[in-house]
Design an enzyme around this catalytic site. Structure first.
Site, PDB file in Angstrom:
ATOM      1  N   ASP A   1       7.304 -15.141  53.595  1.00 33.89           N
ATOM      2  CA  ASP A   1       8.437 -14.025  54.388  1.00 33.89           C
ATOM      3  C   ASP A   1       8.361 -12.733  53.518  1.00 33.89           C
ATOM      4  O   ASP A   1       8.439 -11.822  54.069  1.00 33.89           O
ATOM      5  CB  ASP A   1       9.888 -14.731  54.288  1.00 33.89           C
ATOM      6  CG  ASP A   1      10.163 -15.548  55.428  1.00 33.89           C
ATOM      7  OD1 ASP A   1       9.693 -15.023  56.682  1.00 33.89           O
ATOM      8  OD2 ASP A   1      10.724 -16.855  55.259  1.00 33.89           O
TER       9      ASP A   1
ATOM     10  N   GLU B   1      13.873  -9.256  58.545  1.00 33.97           N
ATOM     11  CA  GLU B   1      14.727 -10.371  58.340  1.00 33.97           C
ATOM     12  C   GLU B   1      15.148 -10.207  56.675  1.00 33.97           C
ATOM     13  O   GLU B   1      16.193 -10.900  56.495  1.00 33.97           O
ATOM     14  CB  GLU B   1      13.863 -11.599  58.451  1.00 33.97           C
ATOM     15  CG  GLU B   1      14.435 -13.037  58.273  1.00 33.97           C
ATOM     16  CD  GLU B   1      13.813 -14.077  58.629  1.00 33.97           C
ATOM     17  OE1 GLU B   1      12.925 -14.597  57.979  1.00 33.97           O
ATOM     18  OE2 GLU B   1      13.781 -14.378  59.858  1.00 33.97           O
TER      19      GLU B   1
ATOM     20  N   ASP C   1       9.791 -10.179  62.427  1.00 32.83           N
ATOM     21  CA  ASP C   1      10.054 -11.518  62.089  1.00 32.83           C
ATOM     22  C   ASP C   1       8.747 -11.726  61.183  1.00 32.83           C
ATOM     23  O   ASP C   1       7.678 -12.232  61.762  1.00 32.83           O
ATOM     24  CB  ASP C   1      10.516 -12.459  63.083  1.00 32.83           C
ATOM     25  CG  ASP C   1      10.710 -13.907  62.696  1.00 32.83           C
ATOM     26  OD1 ASP C   1      10.578 -13.979  61.314  1.00 32.83           O
ATOM     27  OD2 ASP C   1      11.465 -14.612  63.408  1.00 32.83           O
TER      28      ASP C   1
ATOM     29  N   ASP D   1       7.939 -16.636  61.958  1.00 33.42           N
ATOM     30  CA  ASP D   1       8.597 -17.169  62.910  1.00 33.42           C
ATOM     31  C   ASP D   1       8.278 -18.473  63.098  1.00 33.42           C
ATOM     32  O   ASP D   1       7.028 -18.750  63.619  1.00 33.42           O
ATOM     33  CB  ASP D   1       8.503 -16.259  64.128  1.00 33.42           C
ATOM     34  CG  ASP D   1       9.319 -16.699  65.370  1.00 33.42           C
ATOM     35  OD1 ASP D   1      10.253 -17.506  65.212  1.00 33.42           O
ATOM     36  OD2 ASP D   1       9.205 -16.219  66.456  1.00 33.42           O
TER      37      ASP D   1
ATOM     38  N   THR E   1       9.476 -21.386  60.449  1.00 35.72           N
ATOM     39  CA  THR E   1       9.791 -21.812  59.213  1.00 35.72           C
ATOM     40  C   THR E   1       9.142 -23.285  59.172  1.00 35.72           C
ATOM     41  O   THR E   1       8.342 -23.743  58.209  1.00 35.72           O
ATOM     42  CB  THR E   1      11.095 -21.839  58.547  1.00 35.72           C
ATOM     43  OG1 THR E   1      11.477 -20.391  58.399  1.00 35.72           O
ATOM     44  CG2 THR E   1      10.987 -22.331  57.069  1.00 35.72           C
TER      45      THR E   1
END
Length: 305
Positions: free
Chosen positions: A91, A116, A172, A175, A177
């Site tokens: 991420d 995010e 994102d 996208d 997880t």
């Protein structure tokens, strides 16, 4: 009588001539407006195509990092986003890479992104280990070496408030997880909003087959399957811009392009329209933007519980 007829005829010809001049003037103005509209429309379309090409470059780079990180996952261990797990690294790393990539073409002073993540956790003592992992993964992908501080600053550029006016990138970084940690499907999603309207988007799906999809495509993969660079038939990149159609192409771009798109490339020449006949696939995987092979015995950075 003849003179009167001549005068009347001359007057009629004069009126017709004036009418023709006026009509011609209106036509000229109309044609000028149409040409201007066509020029503006082309400039707008060119601008969208330029931005879409940049978006595709960004998600390709981020996908490489995500793919590399996913190779290290051991699905026999329980993974959560609260610990120092691979999805956390992916991420943060993907967000930093997308931001870095876009900033190569857009001025930082006018750059806006809604993303995010923020760097608050990474700036703490508890986040130091994760920051070290993120830095290592980012520098494995990018052609330049970034410091941890530079990566933190890149991540925080995703903190735009958005709004109904102006241009805003929306990201994102991972996208899906659950799909990511289970070695299944996930996507790196990037879009652009202008004055409150979505005008383009690029979605990278590193594990998605480009051909027919069966149940196996949604099943967890083994580390052995995950360890090798993906074949050309795996990895899809979907893209679209307003008024320009939607396209699908190979995520791992053709060898020989050096990871860069030529400025004169037409989006319609390197991708296929959705529902159109699939183009032939490259015979070998690209060297740039291709995930790095994992060691024979990959170690997982996740913690078990």
């Amino acid at each position: 009588m003849e003179i009167s007829k001549i005068k009347d005829t001359h007057r009629a010809e004069m009126l017709a001539s004036k009418k023709q001049v006026l009509t011609g003037s209106k036509t000229t103005r109309l044609m000028s407006s149409l040409k201007r509209a066509i020029t503006l429309n082309k400039e707008y379309d060119d601008s969208l195509q330029f931005s879409l090409t940049r978006a595709k470059e960004a998600v390709r780079l981020a996908s490489r990092l995500c793919y590399n990180v996913q190779q290290k996952i051991d699905i026999s261990k329980k993974i959560s986003k609260k610990d120092h797990s691979p999805v956390t690294v992916a991420d943060f790393g993907a967000q930093a890479i997308v931001t870095w990539s876009l900033l190569q073409h857009y001025p930082k002073t006018t750059f806006n992104m809604i993303a995010e993540e923020d760097s608050s956790f990474l700036r703490t003592n508890q986040g130091a280990e994760v920051l070290s992992m993120v830095t290592a993964q980012v520098n494995e992908v990018l052609p330049v070496s970034l410091s941890s501080q530079e990566i933190l600053d890149l991540i925080d550029l995703g903190g735009s408030d958005g709004g109904a006016t102006g241009s805003h990138w929306v990201l994102d970084p991972v996208d899906g997880t659950r799909g990511f940690v289970q070695l299944r499907q996930y996507a790196v999603c990037l879009g652009l909003i202008q004055d409150g309207q979505a005008v383009l988007g690029a979605m990278a799906c590193p594990n998605l087959p480009r051909g027919p999809i069966d149940a196996a495509a949604g099943s967890p993969r083994s580390n052995t399957t995950c360890a090798s660079p993906p074949p050309p038939s795996i990895g899809s990149l979907f893209s679209a811009h307003r008024g320009g159609g939607a396209f699908e192409e190979s995520l791992w771009i053709a060898e020989g392009q050096g990871g860069k798109r030529r400025e004169d490339d037409d989006l319609h020449t390197d991708a296929k329209r959705i529902r159109s006949k699939p183009r032939s696939l490259p015979s070998s995987s690209p060297s740039y933007l291709l995930p790095s092979p994992s060691p024979s015995s990959p170690s997982s950075p996740s913690s078990s519980s």
